[in-house]
Design an enzyme around this catalytic site. Structure first.
Site, PDB file in Angstrom:
ATOM      1  N   CYS A  13       0.836  -1.197   0.000  1.00  0.00           N
ATOM      2  CA  CYS A  13       0.000   0.000   0.000  1.00  0.00           C
ATOM      3  C   CYS A  13       0.871   1.247   0.000  1.00  0.00           C
ATOM      4  O   CYS A  13       2.104   1.173   0.016  1.00  0.00           O
ATOM      5  CB  CYS A  13      -0.937   0.015   1.207  1.00  0.00           C
ATOM      6  SG  CYS A  13      -0.078   0.257   2.774  1.00  0.00           S
ATOM      7  N   CYS A  16       3.516   1.594   2.704  1.00  0.00           N
ATOM      8  CA  CYS A  16       4.766   0.863   2.430  1.00  0.00           C
ATOM      9  C   CYS A  16       5.693   1.713   1.575  1.00  0.00           C
ATOM     10  O   CYS A  16       6.894   1.841   1.863  1.00  0.00           O
ATOM     11  CB  CYS A  16       4.472  -0.442   1.696  1.00  0.00           C
ATOM     12  SG  CYS A  16       3.423  -1.599   2.595  1.00  0.00           S
ATOM     13  N   ASP A 432       9.205  27.639 -32.568  1.00  0.00           N
ATOM     14  CA  ASP A 432      10.351  27.980 -33.402  1.00  0.00           C
ATOM     15  C   ASP A 432       9.854  27.915 -34.854  1.00  0.00           C
ATOM     16  O   ASP A 432       8.828  27.283 -35.137  1.00  0.00           O
ATOM     17  CB  ASP A 432      11.481  26.972 -33.169  1.00  0.00           C
ATOM     18  CG  ASP A 432      12.667  27.236 -34.064  1.00  0.00           C
ATOM     19  OD1 ASP A 432      13.076  28.401 -34.163  1.00  0.00           O
ATOM     20  OD2 ASP A 432      13.169  26.271 -34.676  1.00  0.00           O
ATOM     21  N   ASP A 630      12.782  21.950 -32.775  1.00  0.00           N
ATOM     22  CA  ASP A 630      13.221  20.686 -33.374  1.00  0.00           C
ATOM     23  C   ASP A 630      14.362  20.047 -32.593  1.00  0.00           C
ATOM     24  O   ASP A 630      14.880  19.006 -32.974  1.00  0.00           O
ATOM     25  CB  ASP A 630      13.638  20.880 -34.835  1.00  0.00           C
ATOM     26  CG  ASP A 630      14.727  21.935 -35.002  1.00  0.00           C
ATOM     27  OD1 ASP A 630      15.317  22.337 -33.984  1.00  0.00           O
ATOM     28  OD2 ASP A 630      14.974  22.350 -36.148  1.00  0.00           O
ATOM     29  N   ASP A 634      17.637  24.622 -30.196  1.00  0.00           N
ATOM     30  CA  ASP A 634      16.690  25.183 -29.235  1.00  0.00           C
ATOM     31  C   ASP A 634      16.886  24.639 -27.829  1.00  0.00           C
ATOM     32  O   ASP A 634      16.050  24.877 -26.956  1.00  0.00           O
ATOM     33  CB  ASP A 634      15.245  24.859 -29.667  1.00  0.00           C
ATOM     34  CG  ASP A 634      14.967  25.256 -31.097  1.00  0.00           C
ATOM     35  OD1 ASP A 634      14.613  24.366 -31.876  1.00  0.00           O
ATOM     36  OD2 ASP A 634      15.123  26.442 -31.419  1.00  0.00           O
TER      37      ASP A 634
END
Length: 830
Positions: A13, A16, A432, A630, A634
């Site tokens: 659970c 834990c 871009d 791309d 960038d």
């Protein structure tokens, strides 16, 4: 810092998971620890000079759980579900007669029951013992966790069942002694206070719930399992002597020549060296239209040849293939933790101890209030059994796993749960230009001669651009090669970001650059500025070719805008998200592209290194920013944005520099990714609300808080059933994300300004389209028509749908399509 994944066993659970996380996090040298309850693993970031893998494993074992270095395989919960199902069936075999005896004894006459009550209760004990043995893991795990200071859900179940069994044993002994001594008052008092059937049924129903939960959890990892099963197991290798051998795919080496036939899957990543084919890349990109491939084209492992035959050279194998990287990214994303999960983590850390205290207080208060021990014990056991920390622990990871898996099927890769969460709240998307809004495959539209002829201009440009990786370089190289221009040798090559490239050719310094070069070379600024105005006015980009400080000529280059750009921008606007074009290109070229895409705000002439500053400035204004690029130049801006989205087809750069990767390179996937993120967050909030609401309501009812006022209390067996179904509800709710779909554009309501010339929606039936390239050609032809918009071309049905103004006649549509080499079979208004 070292990042290491570990498999963890014994967790049942959220409590834990919280205990494991806390135990590892307190080690010196550990920077972060993220435990995934759903996948039973954890990812630890730590300083390997200060702490070792063994020390981390020992910390987990000290907390009462098991740990080992991750096996590298995605854990299959279907095996777990099968084991739990077996336990449930065995438990049910003993629980049915146990319940039958218990209920049947109530129908016996008083005298008959007195005569046989000891035997009846002894039979119940005999039947409950196998149920306890079958489900002994609850007791073993629960009490082990309790004695190591980390009580969990198993502790609650084990404590409740143990209390019921021990009290029932006590009642059996008192009943037997009373019967032997003829003390019927004692027999009456204790023979009806036996809870063996309650303990057995609680364990059986908990196991039923665990089975349903495990079966549902196994479905959450379907996407990853399907990806893993996509990779071919064998490959047909062409040997040096011309013979063909079928070999295991893992034995393929870089450089091997492989043969792939129609209907077969590409075994690894590679490049076509001979033949032609059509490839179904939907497994990687989500795009169902086959893509034509020929010599020199790249092919990706796990894609399927729908037609044709090729020989390919393997370029990436094993973990280096695109499919392997996708599996790794999806697995890492599902293993990461969303910030919203911290709420559940904090509650889970104190939940079980709090419930045990509430149960004990419930027992004492009812005893002090004068209730019988049976009544008080029943309420206390109900409190223990009804509480559900599992629902808290599963609320977030199940939704994250289903969401990222669905995204992978759509060609949208989320690299972390944090990115998936953050994306839902963005209000600004920055695009871009080159390679993002456009294809990044520009074409030379004109070569303007100034001080030299066209061949000389192209010769200088060819020599320098062949050494550059810029998207504009391919346009120049393609033009020069098509004209058979001889390439001279260039030396001392140098690239200046935001300006251009330079090098020495035949002992003279040469440049290929943008308008900024005019400021660098004395006397050229006025000339270049004049040319710039002319070329930019036509919406093209100008490349200035200079030799020995003399302008030889100007190359005009244009890049094709992606057809999906206008629709993506329009969809984002409909969701209240602003679009901005950020580019290093000149103002005129940028505005021309922005106008085609429908973007009103343009930030142009920004150097690559300054894009990050623009993103940071917009963030400082309180905007939530998505940067879309791309992944080539960038990287800083992608990293600076709240969420970086890379347009790519599985390239290394795109995958490493972004938070989200769009495998199809389709801008329409940007609003789709945002919509998926919002759906996931709604699902998580629903799950958390249910988990908290369930416990807040059920625990007081189980404690008997409403008994005096309304006579409302909860039987322990019903409490066990409710607890089991709570976890099942959370997981099932998350599974709804697997059916997530973006509404078809034809079904979307697009609000438009009312005009006198109302546009019409038309469908054109086209014959002759064979592949994705055909679709692109038809799309381009229709988009180019003034008055045509919202163009959608479908290969499977052989149709094109578009919105046109009354000025666009059927003859205009037919002419545009016919010029591309296709036949129009009919046009109708829809």
């Amino acid at each position: 810092m070292k990042d290491q994944k570990f498999d963890v066993t014994g967790m049942s659970c959220a409590a834990c998971a919280a205990r494991v996380e806390k135990s590892v996090s307190r080690l010196e040298g550990v920077d972060s620890c993220q435990v995934n309850l759903l996948k039973n693993n954890m990812t630890v970031s730590f300083d390997s000079d200060k702490v070792t893998d063994e020390a981390i494993i020992m910390a987990v074992e000290g907390a009462g759980y098991g740990a080992s270095l991750a096996s590298g395989r995605v854990r299959k919960t279907s095996d777990e579900a099968t084991a739990i199902r077996r336990r449930f069936i065995l438990s049910l075999i003993f629980d049915i007669p146990l319940m039958g005896i218990s209920m049947g004894s109530m129908a016996l006459q008083h005298e008959v029951f007195h005569k046989w009550c000891v035997l009846i209760i002894a039979l119940e004990l005999i039947l409950v013992i196998p149920i306890i043995v079958i489900n002994f893991k609850y007791f073993k795990g629960g009490f082990k966790a309790l004695f190591t200071g980390g009580a969990n859900m198993d502790t609650l179940v084990a404590t409740g069942a143990t209390a019921s069994v021990l009290y029932s044993l006590y009642a059996l002994i008192r009943t037997a002694l009373g019967s032997a001594q003829g003390d019927m008052a004692t027999v009456d008092l204790y023979s009806h206070n036996v809870y063996f059937e309650g303990a057995g049924t609680i364990l059986t129903l908990i196991t039923l719930g665990k089975f349903l939960e495990a079966r549902a959890k196994s479905k959450t990892s379907d996407a990853i399992n399907k990806l893993m099963n996509l990779s071919p197991k064998t490959a047909l290798r062409l040997e040096a002597d011309g013979t063909e051998h079928m070999i295991p795919a893992e034995d393929v080496s870089v450089g091997d020549i492989l043969i792939v036939k129609s209907g077969q899957a590409v075994p690894v990543d590679g490049v076509v060296v001979d033949g032609r084919c059509s490839v179904d890349e939907s497994a990687i990109t989500g795009e169902s239209i086959p893509v034509a491939k020929e010599k020199g084209d790249n092919v990706t492992g796990a894609t399927t040849l729908t037609a044709g035959y090729i020989k390919m050279e393997a370029t990436q194998v094993g973990e280096g293939t695109v499919i392997a990287r996708i599996i790794r990214l999806v697995d890492e994303a599902t293993s990461s933790k969303a910030p919203v999960a911290k709420i559940a983590d904090k509650v889970a850390g104190i939940f079980v101890p709090a419930v045990m205290i509430i149960a004990f207080v419930t027992l004492l208060l009812w005893l002090f209030a004068g209730a019988g021990f049976e009544f008080a014990l029943t309420n206390a056991v109900s409190v223990l059994v009804v509480s559900c920390p599992c629902a808290l622990g599963l609320a977030t990871p199940t939704a994250i796993m289903c969401g990222t898996g669905r995204g992978a099927q759509m060609g949208i890769l989320f690299k972390s749960a944090e990115a998936l969460e953050t994306l839902h709240s963005v209000d600004t998307v920055i695009f871009d230009k080159t390679g993002t809004l456009t294809y990044g495959k520009p074409k030379v539209t004109a070569v303007h001669e100034v001080a030299a002829g066209e061949d000389e201009i192209l010769k200088v440009a060819y020599a320098l651009e062949s050494l550059s990786e810029h998207p504009l370089a391919s346009a120049v190289i393609g033009m020069a090669e098509s004209k058979g221009i001889e390439k001279p040798e260039a030396s001392d090559f140098e690239q200046t970001p935001g300006i251009g490239i330079k090098g020495t050719i035949d002992g003279k310094l040469c440049h290929v650059a943008n308008v900024r070069i005019g400021r660098e070379i004395e006397g050229l600024d006025p000339v270049i500025s004049e040319w710039d105005s002319r070329i930019l006015g036509a919406g093209a980009t100008a490349l200035y070719v200079i030799k020995d400080n003399e302008l030889l000529g100007v190359i005009a280059v244009e890049d094709e805008i992606r057809p999906s750009a206008p629709d993506a921008v329009r969809t984002l606007a409909g969701e209240g998200i602003k679009s901005i074009l950020l580019t290093g290109d000149n103002k005129f070229a940028a505005e021309a592209v922005a106008a085609k895409a429908g973007i009103s705000e343009v930030i142009s002439e920004v150097l690559p290194q300054d894009k990050e500053m623009v993103v940071s400035e917009l963030k400082s204004q309180g905007r939530k920013i998505v940067m879309t690029g791309d992944g080539i130049n960038d990287a800083p801006a992608l990293a600076s944005a709240d969420v970086g989205i890379a347009i790519g087809s599985g390239t290394d750069i795109a995958m490493e520099t972004s938070d989200v990767v769009l495998m199809k390179g389709d801008l329409a996937d940007i609003p789709s990714a945002i919509a998926l993120s919002r759906a996931v967050m709604r699902n998580i909030k629903q799950n958390l609300f249910w988990a908290f609401f369930y416990n807040v309501i059920c625990i007081p009812v189980a404690a008997g808080c409403f008994y005096n006022a309304f006579g409302l209390r909860l039987n322990p067996m019903l409490a066990a059933l409710a607890m089991s179904l709570s976890s099942v509800f959370v997981v099932t709710n998350a599974l709804r994300l697997k059916r997530f779909k973006i509404k078809d554009k034809n079904e979307e309501v697009i609000v438009q300004d009312k005009k006198e010339d109302n546009p019409m929606r038309k469908e054109v039936k086209i014959e002759g389209m064979m592949c994705k390239n055909c679709v692109r050609h038809v799309n381009e032809a229709l988009v180019a028509i003034e008055g045509a918009s919202e163009v959608e071309v479908d290969l499977e049905s052989g149709t094109a749908r578009l919105t046109v103004t009354p000025q666009v006649t059927d003859d205009i549509l037919t002419s545009a399509i016919t010029e591309e080499g296709y036949e129009v079979k009919g046009i109708k208004e829809i």
